[in-house]
Design a protein around this motif. Structure first.
Motif, mmCIF file in Angstrom:
data_model
loop_
_atom_site.group_PDB
_atom_site.id
_atom_site.type_symbol
_atom_site.label_atom_id
_atom_site.label_comp_id
_atom_site.label_asym_id
_atom_site.label_seq_id
_atom_site.Cartn_x
_atom_site.Cartn_y
_atom_site.Cartn_z
ATOM 1 N N VAL A 180 0.845 -1.053 0.132
ATOM 2 C CA VAL A 180 -0.451 0.038 -0.053
ATOM 3 C C VAL A 180 0.992 1.469 0.325
ATOM 4 O O VAL A 180 0.731 2.664 -0.541
ATOM 5 C CB VAL A 180 -1.095 0.267 1.394
ATOM 6 C CG1 VAL A 180 -0.922 1.266 1.486
ATOM 7 C CG2 VAL A 180 -1.952 -1.343 1.315
ATOM 8 N N ASP A 181 1.896 1.135 0.973
ATOM 9 C CA ASP A 181 2.733 2.412 0.805
ATOM 10 C C ASP A 181 3.328 2.957 0.010
ATOM 11 O O ASP A 181 3.436 3.973 -0.777
ATOM 12 C CB ASP A 181 3.584 1.889 2.066
ATOM 13 C CG ASP A 181 3.240 2.618 3.369
ATOM 14 O OD1 ASP A 181 1.775 3.168 3.319
ATOM 15 O OD2 ASP A 181 3.718 2.065 4.779
ATOM 16 N N ALA A 182 4.197 1.604 -0.984
ATOM 17 C CA ALA A 182 4.355 1.581 -2.418
ATOM 18 C C ALA A 182 4.525 1.722 -3.419
ATOM 19 O O ALA A 182 4.553 2.968 -4.090
ATOM 20 C CB ALA A 182 5.168 -0.082 -2.736
ATOM 21 N N ILE A 183 2.655 1.610 -3.472
ATOM 22 C CA ILE A 183 2.119 2.316 -4.591
ATOM 23 C C ILE A 183 1.128 3.764 -4.290
ATOM 24 O O ILE A 183 1.248 4.249 -5.385
ATOM 25 C CB ILE A 183 0.940 1.291 -4.833
ATOM 26 C CG1 ILE A 183 0.979 0.106 -5.211
ATOM 27 C CG2 ILE A 183 -0.624 1.751 -5.462
ATOM 28 C CD1 ILE A 183 0.559 -1.548 -4.700
ATOM 29 N N ARG A 184 1.335 3.780 -2.987
ATOM 30 C CA ARG A 184 1.341 5.166 -2.745
ATOM 31 C C ARG A 184 2.396 5.993 -3.092
ATOM 32 O O ARG A 184 1.973 6.902 -3.763
ATOM 33 C CB ARG A 184 0.601 5.680 -1.120
ATOM 34 C CG ARG A 184 0.648 7.285 -0.668
ATOM 35 C CD ARG A 184 0.371 7.543 0.431
ATOM 36 N NE ARG A 184 1.462 6.741 1.783
ATOM 37 C CZ ARG A 184 2.554 6.997 1.136
ATOM 38 N NH1 ARG A 184 2.751 8.230 1.408
ATOM 39 N NH2 ARG A 184 4.027 6.260 2.049
ATOM 40 N N VAL A 185 3.556 6.058 -2.745
ATOM 41 C CA VAL A 185 4.402 6.578 -3.117
ATOM 42 C C VAL A 185 4.982 6.811 -4.465
ATOM 43 O O VAL A 185 5.218 7.485 -5.005
ATOM 44 C CB VAL A 185 5.851 6.153 -1.745
ATOM 45 C CG1 VAL A 185 7.142 7.271 -2.993
ATOM 46 C CG2 VAL A 185 5.407 6.326 -0.873
ATOM 47 N N THR A 201 12.281 10.208 -3.604
ATOM 48 C CA THR A 201 10.905 9.228 -4.260
ATOM 49 C C THR A 201 11.529 6.977 -3.959
ATOM 50 O O THR A 201 11.250 6.670 -3.821
ATOM 51 C CB THR A 201 9.604 9.232 -5.281
ATOM 52 O OG1 THR A 201 9.216 9.869 -5.049
ATOM 53 C CG2 THR A 201 9.205 7.856 -5.645
ATOM 54 N N GLY A 202 12.808 7.591 -4.929
ATOM 55 C CA GLY A 202 13.749 6.446 -5.131
ATOM 56 C C GLY A 202 14.614 5.573 -3.759
ATOM 57 O O GLY A 202 14.109 4.422 -3.516
ATOM 58 N N ASP A 203 14.453 6.454 -3.178
ATOM 59 C CA ASP A 203 15.260 6.328 -2.057
ATOM 60 C C ASP A 203 14.523 5.601 -0.099
ATOM 61 O O ASP A 203 14.180 4.964 -0.194
ATOM 62 C CB ASP A 203 16.107 7.444 -1.054
ATOM 63 C CG ASP A 203 17.293 7.336 -1.889
ATOM 64 O OD1 ASP A 203 17.862 7.055 -2.240
ATOM 65 O OD2 ASP A 203 17.771 9.184 -1.478
ATOM 66 N N GLU A 204 12.479 6.167 -1.204
ATOM 67 C CA GLU A 204 11.021 5.540 -0.237
ATOM 68 C C GLU A 204 11.518 4.479 -0.484
ATOM 69 O O GLU A 204 10.515 3.610 0.641
ATOM 70 C CB GLU A 204 10.599 7.107 -0.369
ATOM 71 C CG GLU A 204 9.588 6.808 0.782
ATOM 72 C CD GLU A 204 8.213 7.919 0.509
ATOM 73 O OE1 GLU A 204 7.251 7.423 1.426
ATOM 74 O OE2 GLU A 204 8.656 8.449 0.068
ATOM 75 N N LEU A 205 11.419 4.149 -2.032
ATOM 76 C CA LEU A 205 10.577 2.822 -2.434
ATOM 77 C C LEU A 205 11.973 1.846 -1.839
ATOM 78 O O LEU A 205 11.390 0.175 -1.710
ATOM 79 C CB LEU A 205 10.560 2.871 -3.687
ATOM 80 C CG LEU A 205 9.427 3.356 -4.533
ATOM 81 C CD1 LEU A 205 9.478 3.872 -5.249
ATOM 82 C CD2 LEU A 205 8.149 2.834 -4.250
ATOM 83 N N THR A 206 13.415 2.269 -1.596
ATOM 84 C CA THR A 206 13.781 1.625 -1.033
ATOM 85 C C THR A 206 14.374 0.547 0.238
ATOM 86 O O THR A 206 14.369 -0.146 0.495
ATOM 87 C CB THR A 206 15.839 1.938 -1.272
ATOM 88 O OG1 THR A 206 15.934 1.999 -2.799
ATOM 89 C CG2 THR A 206 16.456 0.964 -1.137
#
Length: 128
Positions: free
Chosen positions: A44-49, A69-74
């Motif tokens: 859910v968080d990854a799709i939101r980001v 955003t890439g850092d947050e996804l990592t």
């Protein structure tokens, strides 16, 4: 009398070990459910980001936001208990971190398509 005590202690040990096995199985089940919940939350968080859309008015700010955003996804990928979900998030994170002004200025359609394909792969990986 000693023999009876030994039998009782032995039976108690067997029941205790059987109880430990049941507790272990319950813990494994709980861990599995917890892992599923964690993966769902990460999805859910990854799709939101991943919903980030670059602002074409300021390409450099868009690149900076894509890298953040890439850092947050990592960071989210590191929390994923499922390797397929982890890989899908990492693929998207790599694309975001590798974004350049050139990608957004001269080839935004190609960049957006690559991102859309990776979001689709992420959504598929997150679906049960």
């Amino acid at each position: 009398m000693k023999r009876l005590a030994t039998v009782v202690l032995g039976a108690g040990l067997v029941f205790a070990l059987a109880g430990c096995d049941a507790i272990q199985q319950a813990q494994q089940t709980a861990d599995s459910v917890s892992s599923g919940v964690n993966t769902a939350t990460v999805c859910v968080d990854a799709i939101r980001v991943a919903g980030f859309t670059p602002d074409s008015a300021d390409p450099q700010a868009a690149v900076d936001k894509a890298k953040a955003t890439g850092d947050e996804l990592t960071a989210l990928a590191a929390k994923a208990g499922d390797t397929t979900v982890n890989q899908a998030i990492n693929d998207l994170a790599t694309t975001m971190k590798a974004t350049t002004v050139q990608d957004l200025a001269s080839g935004p359609a190609a960049w957006l398509q690559r991102k859309a394909d990776q979001v689709s792969a992420l959504t598929k990986a997150c679906s049960p």
